[in-house]
Motif scaffolding. Sequence first.
Motif, PDB file in Angstrom:
ATOM      1  N   TYR A  98      50.957  -4.893  53.864  1.00 29.45           N
ATOM      2  CA  TYR A  98      51.944  -3.593  54.161  1.00 29.45           C
ATOM      3  C   TYR A  98      53.263  -3.889  53.433  1.00 29.45           C
ATOM      4  CZ  TYR A  98      48.710  -2.777  57.877  1.00 29.45           C
ATOM      5  OH  TYR A  98      47.375  -2.601  58.741  1.00 29.45           O
ATOM      6  N   VAL A  99      53.839  -2.776  53.459  1.00 29.20           N
ATOM      7  CA  VAL A  99      55.444  -2.544  53.007  1.00 29.20           C
ATOM      8  C   VAL A  99      56.005  -1.805  54.058  1.00 29.20           C
ATOM      9  CG1 VAL A  99      54.902  -2.928  50.556  1.00 29.20           C
ATOM     10  CG2 VAL A  99      54.935  -0.430  51.743  1.00 29.20           C
ATOM     11  N   GLN A 100      57.419  -2.169  53.948  1.00 29.68           N
ATOM     12  CA  GLN A 100      58.159  -1.342  54.936  1.00 29.68           C
ATOM     13  C   GLN A 100      58.066   0.160  54.539  1.00 29.68           C
ATOM     14  OE1 GLN A 100      61.818  -2.848  56.057  1.00 29.68           O
ATOM     15  NE2 GLN A 100      62.323  -1.150  57.239  1.00 29.68           N
ATOM     16  N   ASP A 101      58.026   1.228  55.385  1.00 30.98           N
ATOM     17  CA  ASP A 101      57.823   2.519  55.183  1.00 30.98           C
ATOM     18  C   ASP A 101      59.029   3.286  55.929  1.00 30.98           C
ATOM     19  OD1 ASP A 101      56.967   5.009  54.539  1.00 30.98           O
ATOM     20  OD2 ASP A 101      55.639   5.290  56.433  1.00 30.98           O
ATOM     21  N   GLY A 102      60.138   3.066  55.285  1.00 34.97           N
ATOM     22  CA  GLY A 102      61.657   3.491  55.590  1.00 34.97           C
ATOM     23  C   GLY A 102      62.452   2.709  56.022  1.00 34.97           C
ATOM     24  N   SER A 103      63.722   3.247  55.794  1.00 38.73           N
ATOM     25  CA  SER A 103      64.957   2.141  55.767  1.00 38.73           C
ATOM     26  C   SER A 103      65.582   2.045  57.187  1.00 38.73           C
ATOM     27  CB  SER A 103      65.930   2.837  54.683  1.00 38.73           C
ATOM     28  OG  SER A 103      66.190   4.175  55.036  1.00 38.73           O
ATOM     29  N   PHE A 104      64.759   1.774  58.061  1.00 37.53           N
ATOM     30  CA  PHE A 104      64.954   1.648  59.287  1.00 37.53           C
ATOM     31  C   PHE A 104      64.429   0.578  60.362  1.00 37.53           C
ATOM     32  CE2 PHE A 104      62.013   4.739  60.101  1.00 37.53           C
ATOM     33  CZ  PHE A 104      61.461   4.520  61.203  1.00 37.53           C
ATOM     34  N   HIS A 105      64.788   0.210  61.289  1.00 34.25           N
ATOM     35  CA  HIS A 105      64.138  -0.666  62.031  1.00 34.25           C
ATOM     36  C   HIS A 105      64.698  -0.596  63.669  1.00 34.25           C
ATOM     37  CE1 HIS A 105      66.804  -3.687  61.184  1.00 34.25           C
ATOM     38  NE2 HIS A 105      66.625  -3.889  62.630  1.00 34.25           N
ATOM     39  N   PHE A 106      64.087  -0.818  64.729  1.00 25.48           N
ATOM     40  CA  PHE A 106      64.561  -0.924  65.870  1.00 25.48           C
ATOM     41  C   PHE A 106      64.139  -1.949  66.874  1.00 25.48           C
ATOM     42  CE2 PHE A 106      61.539   2.434  66.255  1.00 25.48           C
ATOM     43  CZ  PHE A 106      60.649   2.188  67.278  1.00 25.48           C
ATOM     44  N   GLU A 107      64.897  -2.298  67.710  1.00 25.85           N
ATOM     45  CA  GLU A 107      64.483  -3.333  68.942  1.00 25.85           C
ATOM     46  C   GLU A 107      64.505  -2.485  70.273  1.00 25.85           C
ATOM     47  OE1 GLU A 107      68.046  -4.989  67.705  1.00 25.85           O
ATOM     48  OE2 GLU A 107      67.184  -5.471  65.810  1.00 25.85           O
ATOM     49  N   VAL A 108      63.900  -2.802  71.198  1.00 26.71           N
ATOM     50  CA  VAL A 108      63.594  -2.767  72.424  1.00 26.71           C
ATOM     51  C   VAL A 108      63.659  -3.543  73.443  1.00 26.71           C
ATOM     52  CG1 VAL A 108      62.332  -1.319  74.110  1.00 26.71           C
ATOM     53  CG2 VAL A 108      62.326  -0.388  71.694  1.00 26.71           C
ATOM     54  N   ILE A 109      64.663  -3.695  74.256  1.00 27.14           N
ATOM     55  CA  ILE A 109      64.817  -4.534  75.448  1.00 27.14           C
ATOM     56  C   ILE A 109      64.527  -4.077  76.809  1.00 27.14           C
ATOM     57  CG2 ILE A 109      66.426  -6.304  76.423  1.00 27.14           C
ATOM     58  CD1 ILE A 109      67.875  -6.564  73.773  1.00 27.14           C
ATOM     59  N   ASP A 110      63.599  -4.357  77.421  1.00 26.80           N
ATOM     60  CA  ASP A 110      63.478  -3.800  78.719  1.00 26.80           C
ATOM     61  C   ASP A 110      64.353  -4.830  79.817  1.00 26.80           C
ATOM     62  OD1 ASP A 110      62.638  -2.995  81.251  1.00 26.80           O
ATOM     63  OD2 ASP A 110      60.624  -3.099  80.897  1.00 26.80           O
ATOM     64  N   ASP A 122      61.266  -6.584  71.787  1.00 26.24           N
ATOM     65  CA  ASP A 122      60.156  -6.040  70.679  1.00 26.24           C
ATOM     66  C   ASP A 122      60.780  -5.236  69.769  1.00 26.24           C
ATOM     67  OD1 ASP A 122      58.007  -6.670  72.594  1.00 26.24           O
ATOM     68  OD2 ASP A 122      58.242  -4.919  73.605  1.00 26.24           O
ATOM     69  N   ILE A 123      60.277  -5.687  68.536  1.00 24.17           N
ATOM     70  CA  ILE A 123      60.724  -5.360  67.300  1.00 24.17           C
ATOM     71  C   ILE A 123      59.928  -4.408  66.728  1.00 24.17           C
ATOM     72  CG2 ILE A 123      61.832  -6.025  64.752  1.00 24.17           C
ATOM     73  CD1 ILE A 123      62.995  -8.539  66.548  1.00 24.17           C
ATOM     74  N   TYR A 124      60.258  -3.387  66.216  1.00 24.04           N
ATOM     75  CA  TYR A 124      59.521  -2.290  65.496  1.00 24.04           C
ATOM     76  C   TYR A 124      59.884  -2.022  63.993  1.00 24.04           C
ATOM     77  CZ  TYR A 124      57.789  -0.905  70.096  1.00 24.04           C
ATOM     78  OH  TYR A 124      57.132  -0.928  71.257  1.00 24.04           O
ATOM     79  N   ILE A 125      58.988  -2.411  63.068  1.00 25.28           N
ATOM     80  CA  ILE A 125      59.465  -2.147  61.510  1.00 25.28           C
ATOM     81  C   ILE A 125      58.215  -1.135  61.219  1.00 25.28           C
ATOM     82  CG2 ILE A 125      59.515  -3.092  59.302  1.00 25.28           C
ATOM     83  CD1 ILE A 125      60.432  -5.794  60.735  1.00 25.28           C
ATOM     84  N   PRO A 126      58.868   0.112  60.614  1.00 24.15           N
ATOM     85  CA  PRO A 126      57.906   1.122  60.083  1.00 24.15           C
ATOM     86  C   PRO A 126      57.083   0.467  59.044  1.00 24.15           C
ATOM     87  CG  PRO A 126      59.896   1.707  59.404  1.00 24.15           C
ATOM     88  CD  PRO A 126      60.020   0.486  60.592  1.00 24.15           C
ATOM     89  N   ILE A 127      55.818   0.581  58.908  1.00 20.27           N
ATOM     90  CA  ILE A 127      54.666   0.229  57.828  1.00 20.27           C
ATOM     91  C   ILE A 127      53.880   1.008  57.167  1.00 20.27           C
ATOM     92  CG2 ILE A 127      55.390  -2.389  58.505  1.00 20.27           C
ATOM     93  CD1 ILE A 127      52.488  -1.930  59.855  1.00 20.27           C
ATOM     94  N   LYS A 128      53.693   0.638  55.977  1.00 21.72           N
ATOM     95  CA  LYS A 128      52.355   1.369  55.353  1.00 21.72           C
ATOM     96  C   LYS A 128      51.724   0.492  54.493  1.00 21.72           C
ATOM     97  CE  LYS A 128      55.274   3.165  51.471  1.00 21.72           C
ATOM     98  NZ  LYS A 128      55.706   4.348  50.939  1.00 21.72           N
ATOM     99  N   ALA A 129      50.275   0.905  54.345  1.00 22.86           N
ATOM    100  CA  ALA A 129      49.598  -0.001  53.310  1.00 22.86           C
ATOM    101  C   ALA A 129      50.380   0.036  51.884  1.00 22.86           C
ATOM    102  CB  ALA A 129      48.211   0.484  53.323  1.00 22.86           C
ATOM    103  N   LYS A 130      50.215  -1.325  51.402  1.00 24.90           N
ATOM    104  CA  LYS A 130      50.528  -1.417  49.970  1.00 24.90           C
ATOM    105  C   LYS A 130      49.829  -0.273  49.130  1.00 24.90           C
ATOM    106  CE  LYS A 130      52.509  -6.147  50.379  1.00 24.90           C
ATOM    107  NZ  LYS A 130      52.108  -7.550  49.930  1.00 24.90           N
ATOM    108  N   ALA A 131      50.288   0.005  48.099  1.00 27.86           N
ATOM    109  CA  ALA A 131      49.712   0.866  47.044  1.00 27.86           C
ATOM    110  C   ALA A 131      48.750   0.106  46.132  1.00 27.86           C
ATOM    111  CB  ALA A 131      50.553   1.629  46.189  1.00 27.86           C
TER     112      ALA A 131
END
Length: 131
Positions: A98-110, A122-131
């Motif tokens: 994968y590669v990152q799909d977007g110039s952002f990420h976010f963390e979630v703390i409960d 929990d850390i969320y990084i947007p991804i997409k398959a490598k070309a």
Amino acid sequence: AKDFFYNHRKKINSAVNSDLLISYSTYEDITSNESLYLPALEVFHLNDIPEGMCAEKIKAHKYGVFKYIGSHSADTITLKILDNIYKHTLAWLLKSQYVQDGSFHFEVIDSSLSRADYCEVDIYIPIKAKA
């Protein structure tokens, strides 16, 4: 994030769950040292955003999700801890299909799970398959 969580989150009337702190970061690229950081809550609608706050819509993505479990409270999470976590996520991303799909990420703390000797991020990084 602490100031927002303890002093401002209760101002948001349309929160889905006010115990879930979302830390949204956006930047030019994954290696950038500068970012826009927004502590946030997920909301049902954007009709009544409190004065002085803004809204950010995050479109649907596939995410690489990484869970950090610490033997300390969520209040003591530092940039050094987060930097170490992100080194691992970046290493995974570089070796993955994968590669990152977007110039952002976010963390979630409960915060409902946090104790003096336990926290989860929990850390969320947007991804997409490598070309």
